[in-house]
Design an enzyme around this catalytic site. Structure first.
Site, PDB file in Angstrom:
ATOM      1  N   GLU A 158       0.827  -1.217   0.000  1.00  0.00           N
ATOM      2  CA  GLU A 158       0.000   0.000   0.000  1.00  0.00           C
ATOM      3  C   GLU A 158       0.857   1.262   0.000  1.00  0.00           C
ATOM      4  OE1 GLU A 158      -3.054  -0.005   2.996  1.00  0.00           O
ATOM      5  OE2 GLU A 158      -4.229  -1.496   1.907  1.00  0.00           O
TER       6      GLU A 158
ATOM      7  N   HIS B 145       8.822 -26.796   0.589  1.00  0.00           N
ATOM      8  CA  HIS B 145       8.113 -27.915  -0.031  1.00  0.00           C
ATOM      9  C   HIS B 145       7.004 -27.434  -0.953  1.00  0.00           C
ATOM     10  CE1 HIS B 145      10.018 -30.997   2.640  1.00  0.00           C
ATOM     11  NE2 HIS B 145      10.282 -29.875   3.298  1.00  0.00           N
TER      12      HIS B 145
ATOM     13  N   LYS C  33     -13.887  -0.135  -2.977  1.00  0.00           N
ATOM     14  CA  LYS C  33     -14.886   0.203  -1.941  1.00  0.00           C
ATOM     15  C   LYS C  33     -16.048   0.961  -2.578  1.00  0.00           C
ATOM     16  CE  LYS C  33     -11.586   0.765   1.855  1.00  0.00           C
ATOM     17  NZ  LYS C  33     -10.943   1.731   2.704  1.00  0.00           N
TER      18      LYS C  33
END
Ligand code: PA5
Length: 463
Positions: A318, A339, A454
């Site tokens: 951000e 892994h 948003k």
């Protein structure tokens, strides 16, 4: 508690054919010093409330001196200080309830989780109340909109019939939909369960005058904590946003702040070549500029630092992911991810700079593999080796394999993992992020790109 500082060692990068030479970092010294000066003057400008030049806006530099300010206030004002009030609220909640859902998202969530995973017992929530030191279990919600997860938490809260539960709701803006929706649903359940006593079981951390602030006032909450002005969400871990949940889970928040203050002092005074913030910033920057390594791996060893890495993912993304620039952060947990992602890191694109985060002395005595009559697994030859021995061998073996293929790695050493070193790590990474922003000419504050989703989500919901 140890006051030893964390350290940064880029030796695995400063090797022939590995990326940089030992002359590269000193070559960047004057730019790094200028970036540090700008970060220090940003903090001063912010503290003095001077006029912020337009090109610097927003300037959320309040995080920088916050640990020092809170510690000074604690020393001078004692029980009236914010730190003491946070401790008192946390102790009151701990004495009254057995589970606290912490509601928040992004910067209002990641820091609390990082504290818990790093410094609490690894199975805190599964322990008996006594073994938890009388502290409540902590659950996290409001960080998503997952119907099944929310109902799962409600199931759990319905079983908390003895001491019961309370809510710590955290939102700087006080209007983030994920957190607000979770709060409304859990508040309804809280009122159903505790009626008129519900208000004393809600502790909000929010900006004054926000929707959440007004709602909590109307509910009759007595204890409020503010997210200070000029402290952005992802920089707020050492404000009440992170400190209150940390205190509820029983952590030493003064040590967290003291660790951060020690890092401030180190950042201000240490020279390039010895300054953990400037060196980390400089090496990552040079690897990106000179070698196109724009994937920045925080490779944590052991299980306790994954949430710190996720907190850093947000901080870097951000802050610097702007203007089509900024490195891509990636948290790795080893040996687990050897892994899964290990193949890509060993033989994939040469676009990564790896910073190992290595903890020196663990909290508990080393556990040996031990010998057994059932030696079909052929581990008796390793009987005297301990789990830390195996982790160290894995770390060294992995770095050796990377080195042999000219894959650059640096190490961030934590002498041990406790509140003091964690406070240092938080402050180091926040300072490194804003220093890099100043170095490359990107304002590290504000996150305009987060607003678009948003706006659309709200428009869709309200259509
Ligand atoms: O860094 C930020 O400011 C954001 O990530 C916020 O922390 C996040 O969006 C949550 O916002 P709020 O605390 O206002 O609910």
């Amino acid at each position: 508690m140890s006051a030893e500082l964390i350290s940064y060692d880029p030796a695995g990068i400063l090797l022939p054919n590995h990326g940089l030479t030992s002359a590269d970092l000193p070559g960047l010294e004057s730019n790094l010093n200028a970036a540090r000066d700008e970060v220090l003057s940003d903090a001063k400008l912010w503290a003095e409330g001077g006029n912020v030049p337009t090109e610097k806006e927003p300037l959320d530099a309040g995080f920088h001196e916050l640990p020092n300010r809170l510690l000074d206030e604690y020393r001078d004002q004692g029980a009236d200080s914010e730190v003491a009030r946070i401790q008192a609220t946390a102790d009151r909640l701990a004495g009254a309830v057995d589970r606290v859902p912490v509601l928040g998202i992004g910067g209002s969530y990641m820091g609390a989780r990082a504290c818990m995973e790093a410094c609490c017992h690894p199975y805190h929530n599964e322990l008996s109340r006594d073994a938890r030191g009388g502290r409540p279990r902590i659950s996290y919600e409001g960080n998503n909109v997952d119907n099944d997860a929310m109902q799962g938490l409600c199931d759990l809260l319905s079983t908390e019939t003895d001491s019961g539960w309370a809510i710590n709701v955290i939102s700087k803006s006080g209007g983030t939909l994920e957190t607000a929706a979770a709060f409304r649903i859990l508040l309804r359940k809280l009122i159903e369960t505790y009626g008129d006593n519900a208000a004393s079981r809600v502790v909000p951390v929010t900006g004054e005058g926000s929707k959440l602030f007004n709602l909590a006032k109307a509910l009759g909450c007595q204890e409020f904590y503010e997210v200070p002005d000029g402290v952005g969400g992802r920089f707020s871990v050492l404000s009440a946003v992170g400190l209150l949940p940390a205190a509820v889970m029983g952590l030493d928040i003064v040590q967290l702040l003291q660790g951060a203050a020690a890092m401030n002092e180190h950042f201000r005074t240490a020279s390039v070549g010895e300054n953990v913030v400037l060196d980390y910033t400089g090496i990552c920057h040079l690897m990106e500029e000179k070698h196109g390594c724009d994937i920045r791996l925080l490779s944590t060893w052991g299980k306790r630092l994954e949430a710190v890495g996720l907190w850093y993912d947000q901080l870097l993304s951000e802050s610097l992911g702007k203007q089509e620039r900024g490195a891509m952060p990636l948290t790795v947990v080893n040996t687990r991810d050897l892994h899964s992602r290990g193949q890509q890191h060993q033989e994939g694109k040469r676009d990564k700079v790896i910073t190992n985060v290595i903890i020196g002395t663990g909290e508990r005595a080393p556990l040996a593999i031990g010998s057994s009559d059932l030696d079909q697994d052929q581990l008796n030859e390793l009987a005297d080796k301990t789990l830390p021995d195996v982790l160290t061998a894995a770390t060294q073996g992995t770095n050796q394999a990377y080195r042999e293929d000219n894959r650059p790695t640096a190490d961030l050493h934590l002498p041990t993992l406790n509140e003091h070193t964690l406070g240092q790590v938080f402050q180091m990474l926040m300072l490194a992020t804003v220093t890099e922003g100043r170095l490359i000419g990107i304002n590290p504050y504000g996150q305009p790109g987060v607003e678009a989703y948003k706006k659309n989500m709200n428009a869709i919901l309200r259509a």
